[in-house]
Design an enzyme around this catalytic site. Structure first.
Site, short mmCIF file in Angstrom:
data_model
loop_
_atom_site.label_atom_id
_atom_site.label_comp_id
_atom_site.label_asym_id
_atom_site.label_seq_id
_atom_site.Cartn_x
_atom_site.Cartn_y
_atom_site.Cartn_z
N GLU A 132 -16.36 -27.18 -8.10
CA GLU A 132 -14.95 -26.97 -8.45
C GLU A 132 -14.80 -25.66 -9.20
OE1 GLU A 132 -13.55 -30.49 -10.51
OE2 GLU A 132 -13.56 -31.67 -8.67
N HIS A 252 -1.83 -27.64 -14.84
CA HIS A 252 -2.41 -27.70 -13.50
C HIS A 252 -1.44 -27.01 -12.54
CE1 HIS A 252 -4.27 -29.18 -9.87
NE2 HIS A 252 -5.28 -29.62 -10.60
N ARG A 298 -7.39 -21.86 -13.21
CA ARG A 298 -6.13 -22.63 -13.20
C ARG A 298 -4.98 -21.92 -13.90
NH1 ARG A 298 -7.93 -28.79 -14.44
NH2 ARG A 298 -9.18 -28.75 -12.56
N HIS A 357 -1.23 -30.82 -17.90
CA HIS A 357 -2.29 -31.65 -17.32
C HIS A 357 -3.25 -32.21 -18.37
CE1 HIS A 357 -5.03 -33.04 -14.26
NE2 HIS A 357 -5.99 -32.21 -14.60
N ARG A 392 -10.25 -25.70 -20.58
CA ARG A 392 -11.22 -26.73 -20.15
C ARG A 392 -11.76 -26.44 -18.75
NH1 ARG A 392 -10.86 -31.69 -17.21
NH2 ARG A 392 -8.84 -30.90 -16.56
C1 SIN Z 1 -8.19 -31.68 -10.10
O1 SIN Z 1 -8.69 -32.48 -9.34
O2 SIN Z 1 -7.61 -30.66 -9.73
C2 SIN Z 1 -8.26 -31.95 -11.58
C3 SIN Z 1 -9.66 -32.02 -12.03
C4 SIN Z 1 -9.73 -31.90 -13.51
O3 SIN Z 1 -8.70 -31.81 -14.15
O4 SIN Z 1 -10.84 -31.85 -14.05
#
Ligand code: SIN
Length: 580
Positions: A132, A252, A298, A357, A392
């Site tokens: 990710e 987010h 993000r 978020h 984060r």
């Molecule tokens: C997401 O799936 O985009 C969020 C994952 C996260 O906030 O760690």
């Protein structure tokens, strides 16, 4: 005056001696990953009660679509996970917290596999590791594609519910932490709770573990469930706990934007699979903004969308997933949400908008989850360990909940056989307000809009200052009221925490991590200033202080009484026995 500086100690008047009373060794407030993992650990020694605000599985944990980050592959290393976390945190991570959590993570992940959590696996049966944003290695473990949170929540509820020393109370609204006195640093003795059927109840505990999640609902746009109204941070603040780094809220970039519907998260993993962001004319705008395009950090993507909306004047941008093969199999939960609004991602563009978020700041703790208040531990999103710094890293929060939950559980279990102090009687006397009646819905929606426009993704000092002035005024006639149901208590909590976020953001005069200030002066990293933190300092707010204090580390917490203060659980008062 009822401003955040001078908020009342308790939200309601009461005399504990006149109310039903329940006794336990450890009281866990919250039923997400951090709360349930704490409860399972604490139950090794002593009786445990877990309070959930609504159903046990209505938590930010259960809504998590990302995975759990951890180093389980020989091709990866703890040092790399530490580096990625620290890079994301923009220089403000607490190094000791980062190391502790990255090092202990793999054991905690193996432990929940032993407890029955079904992670996604490759054809050969090995765990499937994904990647990710911000991670330079494949170290994210998912379950059910985009349903990691659901599976983690199920595993922990099953484990806790089958434990003979754990009792799970649902629909138990926690109003306030009880402290021995109203003096700063007074030990926490349990909590005042309210149940729609049983009314007010006092739960006494030797150790209270705060695990009540974050504050997404203080923003008009949020990916969080309706229960995330900042209650835990607000009540800890009223009780005298130190509250750290509230200016850092992670936004987010992509939640589903359908007017009238809750803002459902569209995971970053969808962009990881190749989805594009399109403006209203159908053009991709991210490649011109960042070399990683839709997979930029993000905060960069969220800011780009906000600017795009300012240019095009619309309410949302589009997410184009039409070219992604196997969308339904990879993202079954998101597919089903889209389907419920008549959207087919293989044919339709998906309207998206950024949303609040994750609450990075929270109740300050040391590496043992201890707060500055004796007997009060804090874990998960409600806490601030310094792991996340100013931003984060994706999928580090479920990890933090597991690791710090286990530490809190051990800490509580070690305290369950301690010397006697009687809980005594606590009285809260509050005068009834003679201010005007309130339209609570109006206060709630006004404060959420103000937070979105004045303390949202792109901030200015002028707008933050305006928000602080508004909240001080609204506080005068909202925080002095006495409410009898959660609707009123939630608004009081949201107002107090909204004010804390705006105040903390106003004190930080430069952009760092998720705190993006337009026209900000250049930071001076070394020159300490009495009113503003340097980029290496954390902000700390405590009730009664009209200005924050600053510190370079969260982990070295000085408590007024570092030793646990114990309460006597009377032999006749077995857990669950009510006494009038
Ligand atoms: C997401 O799936 O985009 C969020 C994952 C996260 O906030 O760690």
């Amino acid at each position: 005056m009822n401003t955040i500086f001078d908020t009342r100690r308790y939200l309601i008047p009461f005399r504990t001696g006149l109310l039903p009373q329940i006794f336990c060794d450890t009281l866990v407030l919250g039923s997400g990953v951090a709360g349930l993992r704490s409860a399972i650990g604490a139950a090794k020694s002593g009786q445990v009660i877990v309070c959930a605000k609504e159903s046990l599985d209505l938590t930010n944990t259960a809504w998590a679509q990302g995975g759990i980050a951890g180093v389980l592959s020989p091709d990866d290393s703890i040092e790399d996970h530490i580096n990625d976390t620290t890079t994301a945190g923009a220089g403000l991570c607490d190094p000791q917290a980062v190391r502790l959590i990255c090092e202990q993570g793999p054991d905690r992940i193996k432990e929940i596999i032993d407890w029955g959590m079904a992670f996604d696996r490759n054809a050969d049966g090995s765990l499937r590791a994904g990647r990710e944003g911000g991670h330079n290695s494949s170290r994210i473990y998912h379950a059910g594609g985009d349903a990691t949170g659901v599976e983690l929540q199920r595993t922990l509820i099953d484990k806790a519910a089958s434990h003979e020393h754990i009792r799970l109370f649902d629909h138990c609204f926690v109003i306030d932490l009880l402290t021995h006195s109203n003096e700063p640093g007074s030990p926490v003795l349990g909590a005042m709770t309210w149940h729609p059927k049983y009314g007010l109840q006092v739960i006494w505990a030797r150790t209270t573990i705060l695990a009540m999640g974050g504050s997404g609902q203080v923003y008009r746009e949020t990916s969080n469930p309706r229960v995330a109204t900042a209650d835990g941070i607000a009540m800890a603040y009223r009780a005298g706990a130190q509250i750290a780094d509230m200016e850092f809220i992670q936004f987010h970039p992509t939640t589903l934007y359908i007017p009238g519907a809750a803002r459902a998260l569209i995971s970053e993993a969808v962009r990881g699979e190749g989805a594009y962001l399109l403006d209203h004319a159908g053009h991709r705008f991210m490649p011109a903004i960042h070399e990683l395009a839709e997979l930029a950090p993000r905060d960069v993507v969220a800011s780009a969308i906000v600017r795009q909306l300012a240019i095009q004047g619309g309410k949302h941008v589009w997410l184009d997933c039409r070219h992604i093969e196997g969308f339904k199999a990879r993202f079954p939960g998101i597919h089903s949400t889209l389907d419920s609004f008549g959207l087919d991602p293989s044919k339709d563009l998906v309207p998206v908008h950024p949303a609040a978020h994750y609450t990075i700041g929270g109740v300050r703790t040391d590496l043992g989850t201890r707060t500055n208040l004796p007997n009060l531990l804090a874990v998960g999103e409600v806490s601030c360990t310094g792991l996340h710094g100013a931003n984060r890293l994706a999928s580090n929060s479920l990890l933090e909940g597991l690791v710090m939950g286990a530490i809190a559980g051990d800490e509580a279990a070690n305290r369950s056989d301690t010397s006697p102090v009687s809980p005594g009687s606590i009285v809260s006397m509050i005068e009834h307000s003679n201010h005007a009646e309130l339209d609570l819905d109006d206060v709630r929606s006004s404060l959420r809009s103000t937070m979105w426009y004045n303390a949202g993704i792109e901030r200015t000092l002028t707008k933050l200052d305006d928000a602080c002035d508004m909240f001080d005024l609204w506080g005068r006639y909202t925080l002095d009221k006495i409410f009898e149901t959660p609707e009123g208590w939630e608004v009081q909590n949201m107002l107090a925490v909204g004010a804390l976020i705006a105040r903390a953001a106003l004190s930080r005069e430069h952009s760092i991590g998720t705190h993006t200030l337009a026209n900000a002066p250049e930071p001076s990293p070394m020159n300490e200033h009495p009113e503003h933190p340097t980029p290496r300092q954390h902000t700390i707010w405590t009730r009664g202080a009209s200005t924050p204090t600053f510190t370079r580390t969260l982990a070295q917490l000085e408590t007024t009484n570092p030793n646990p203060i114990t309460i006597h659980i009377e032999p006749s008062a077995k857990p669950g026995v009510s006494k009038n």
